[in-house]
Design an enzyme around this catalytic site. Structure first.
Site, mmCIF file in Angstrom:
data_model
loop_
_atom_site.group_PDB
_atom_site.id
_atom_site.type_symbol
_atom_site.label_atom_id
_atom_site.label_comp_id
_atom_site.label_asym_id
_atom_site.label_seq_id
_atom_site.Cartn_x
_atom_site.Cartn_y
_atom_site.Cartn_z
ATOM 1 N N ASP A 1 0.856 -1.189 0.000
ATOM 2 C CA ASP A 1 0.000 0.000 0.000
ATOM 3 C C ASP A 1 0.892 1.238 0.000
ATOM 4 O O ASP A 1 2.116 1.136 0.019
ATOM 5 C CB ASP A 1 -0.963 -0.044 1.182
ATOM 6 C CG ASP A 1 -0.230 -0.036 2.505
ATOM 7 O OD1 ASP A 1 1.003 0.166 2.515
ATOM 8 O OD2 ASP A 1 -0.876 -0.231 3.540
ATOM 9 N N ASP B 1 -7.973 -7.593 1.020
ATOM 10 C CA ASP B 1 -6.954 -7.835 2.047
ATOM 11 C C ASP B 1 -7.563 -7.461 3.370
ATOM 12 O O ASP B 1 -8.447 -6.590 3.444
ATOM 13 C CB ASP B 1 -5.721 -6.957 1.823
ATOM 14 C CG ASP B 1 -5.940 -5.536 2.322
ATOM 15 O OD1 ASP B 1 -6.636 -4.767 1.631
ATOM 16 O OD2 ASP B 1 -5.470 -5.199 3.423
ATOM 17 N N CYS C 1 -13.073 -28.118 7.683
ATOM 18 C CA CYS C 1 -11.813 -27.485 7.286
ATOM 19 C C CYS C 1 -10.711 -28.535 7.185
ATOM 20 O O CYS C 1 -10.641 -29.459 7.991
ATOM 21 C CB CYS C 1 -11.444 -26.417 8.306
ATOM 22 S SG CYS C 1 -9.897 -25.575 7.940
ATOM 23 N N CYS D 1 -7.317 -27.609 7.070
ATOM 24 C CA CYS D 1 -6.038 -26.965 7.366
ATOM 25 C C CYS D 1 -5.244 -27.839 8.341
ATOM 26 O O CYS D 1 -5.778 -28.766 8.941
ATOM 27 C CB CYS D 1 -6.238 -25.563 7.946
ATOM 28 S SG CYS D 1 -6.646 -25.521 9.700
ATOM 29 N N CYS E 1 -6.842 -28.040 11.855
ATOM 30 C CA CYS E 1 -8.066 -28.847 11.955
ATOM 31 C C CYS E 1 -7.811 -30.325 11.690
ATOM 32 O O CYS E 1 -8.527 -31.180 12.212
ATOM 33 C CB CYS E 1 -9.132 -28.300 11.004
ATOM 34 S SG CYS E 1 -9.804 -26.729 11.586
ATOM 35 N N HIS F 1 -5.164 -21.344 10.826
ATOM 36 C CA HIS F 1 -6.519 -21.787 10.479
ATOM 37 C C HIS F 1 -7.309 -20.645 9.833
ATOM 38 O O HIS F 1 -7.976 -20.834 8.817
ATOM 39 C CB HIS F 1 -7.264 -22.305 11.703
ATOM 40 C CG HIS F 1 -8.739 -22.425 11.458
ATOM 41 N ND1 HIS F 1 -9.291 -23.483 10.789
ATOM 42 C CD2 HIS F 1 -9.767 -21.576 11.727
ATOM 43 C CE1 HIS F 1 -10.592 -23.306 10.661
ATOM 44 N NE2 HIS F 1 -10.910 -22.152 11.227
#
Lengths: 381, 381
Positions: free
Chosen positions: B90, B270, B308, B310, B313, B339
């Protein structure tokens, strides 16, 4: 369960294989410490990738938090923390002596107050076996009494005698509860106490040897005594312990300590040093300790250790790591912790390779010629 | 550099591919935020494994610490942080307005004091381009003026006009320095301001569209206004922006915001939410937010989110994660952060799949029927 696969000719170093319900540990080995059921800041997968074959956790901490109820419901410690390799748990004795608010100890057991909430607990040697049975760890320790340095011989004798008595009670209890918990193949080690007195160490070691434990720990070392004394006690005690059983130097140590102890016939090590130093911004390298916050590292684009192939060293510069510490970013702590754990595990790999190649003494000399336990001044010499 | 590959028939959602010197970003996409050159608490390799194709970093923070000198010496931001996928930076404008101690803004540029050490800095729009040129990020932003909500129309007009003037100056500067830094293919976006006033947004968007930027950001949204207003502004502005250029809603947002924005033709997002909530013990799940410290999770051996896949998880229970938070262990923060980042990236994957399968409107409805932005009461309803 334990097999010495090779003995060094020049020293007492040896290679071994310790078989547990969760796999084989190749000795000499280093066990990263997961005090609160986690090796601080590291994903288990990364610790495994770094080469860990076993981790240690603390019975005292687990007993207080989250408590046995929760770990039991989870199906044991391995499942609770998602670690399917071997786990060694200590007895909690050392933490009760060093952390708890109030401690009353007699032959029956130990009363203490939790350092978390002040709750009072009384635990016998039998309780300590039951707790670890419930945890399901692969290698467990009996309750012992550890004394600080310096200590009078009288006090050391009382502690050593009590440790022996508790060892007998622990073995009896173990014979009753073995197989009742989530791990049917737990190994119980005996712990040698006796402070810095060879006579006490010798009698404690001999009596324990007769009791036929699965392995032997040397406790009460590195509690403030000079290095030379540590090495003497380890060597002296190792010589008395049975050849065919694994030997574990509790809480040892720094790289140099490990090399000295391996040379004297020790097989297993654990220490909080890699993660504790990592969190505090100090990295172990093949040349010595690097304190990453030091100003000159701001412009140093080399890795922590040119000779290291850990994730941190393969990807990040000292300049970046220093920036992370400066900005108080977690990634700095976790990368240094990972590097340090890798460094210790890698040292053990190199030690095992050297014994295998019949060059341990040479390796030790070579390693110590470039490595310093002191903090490195910058630029590297 | 940008190609719309599929347009939804029922909504304004679209699939796209944004090509940069460090790879292709598939839109709609979410960019995890690495404020201090690190996505807080996560190894880059794990963020990549979670499916990130791009990350965002903050020019203001990098400029102040470690400073351009160090990043330049490292060979640019990608090398400094060891991330070889696209990076968006940015302009620092938003941080100067929200974080710096003192701020004086006029048509020339902005003067501010560092929130770290109080040092004074004066930066022009040209400086902001030069800084990002030196960083070598793939997508860069011009300096803009962001106003808070609520804001008078007069003030919003001054800010919007200044943003337009700075946009022109930034383009001019870009034409001079492009290719001078470590990244020869930087894309410069224009930023639409105008607060909540459609007239201002429209004229700002139209003028920027004529300047031929590589893409367009919608700034000054989610600064305190109600959700309905955010969605209106995004939709209204997106309709005016050129079809063939990527559209980026800066700082957006929560899962519901993202779905609403995609429906209105936004391509890029974002937000710090995944890691910030993770550090504070809140996990995003397919049903809503789970605050892991809540007592009932102590005995909950299910994963954070059954749906999930991930690393957290697949391996750890709510009971274990709660224990880690209770014991103030870093692993709790890093697992929840991972996660959450995975959850957001996975949401984007599902959004892209749904657009591909011509079922975006249905997917959005289905997702929102089980998902709540509120914190879940336990046990799950």
């Amino acid at each position: 369960m334990f097999k010495v696969t090779l003995k060094d000719k020049d020293t007492k170093a040896r290679l071994g294989e310790l078989t547990t319900a969760h796999g084989v540990m190749h000795t000499p080995c280093f066990m990263p410490v997961g005090t609160h059921a986690t090796i601080k800041g590291l994903y288990p997968k990364d610790v495994l990738d770094a080469g860990a074959e076993v981790m240690l956790s603390n019975t005292y901490h687990l007993f207080l938090r989250p408590g046995m109820n929760i770990i039991q419901k989870a199906g044991g410690l391995h499942k609770f923390i998602s670690w399917d390799k071997p786990i060694l748990t200590d007895s909690g004795g050392y933490q009760i002596f060093s952390l708890s608010l109030l401690r009353k100890l007699d032959d029956r057991g130990v009363e203490f107050q939790s350092h978390i909430d002040g709750a009072r607990h009384f635990l016998t040697p039998e309780d300590i076996i039951d707790i670890q049975n419930c945890l399901g760890s692969d290698i467990i320790m009996p309750l012992d009494e550890c004394v600080h340095y310096p200590c009078t011989k009288d006090k050391a004798k009382i502690a050593s005698d009590r440790t022996l008595d508790w060892a007998r009670r622990s073995l009896r209890r173990m014979s009753k509860v073995k197989g009742a918990g989530p791990n049917k193949e737990q190994h119980l080690f005996g712990i040698v106490q006796g402070a810095t007195f060879e006579e006490l160490r010798a009698s404690c070691a001999r009596e324990l040897a007769e009791m036929d434990f699965d392995g032997y720990s040397i406790g009460g070392v590195s509690v403030g005594e000079p290095s030379g004394l540590i090495y003497n006690i380890l060597g002296f005690t190792a010589d008395i312990l049975p050849e065919e059983k694994p030997r574990y130097a509790m809480g040892i140590g720094y790289p140099q300590d490990i090399l000295e102890a391996v040379e004297r016939g020790i097989d297993m090590f654990d220490c909080v040093v890699p993660t504790r130093y990592g969190r505090n911004g100090t990295a172990f390298t093949s040349r010595g300790k690097v304190k990453i916050g030091n100003a000159p590292y701001a412009h140093d684009f080399s890795p922590l250790d040119e000779k290291c192939s850990c994730y941190a060293c393969r990807n990040f510069s000292r300049a970046y790591l220093r920036h992370l510490f400066n900005a108080q970013e977690m990634l700095g702590l976790t990368l240094l912790s990972l590097h340090n754990v890798y460094f210790f595990l890698d040292l053990m790999r190199k030690i095992r390779d050297a014994i295998e190649e019949k060059s341990f003494a040479e390796f030790k000399k070579h390693f110590l010629s470039s490595y310093s336990e002191n903090e490195l001044l910058y630029p590297n010499p």
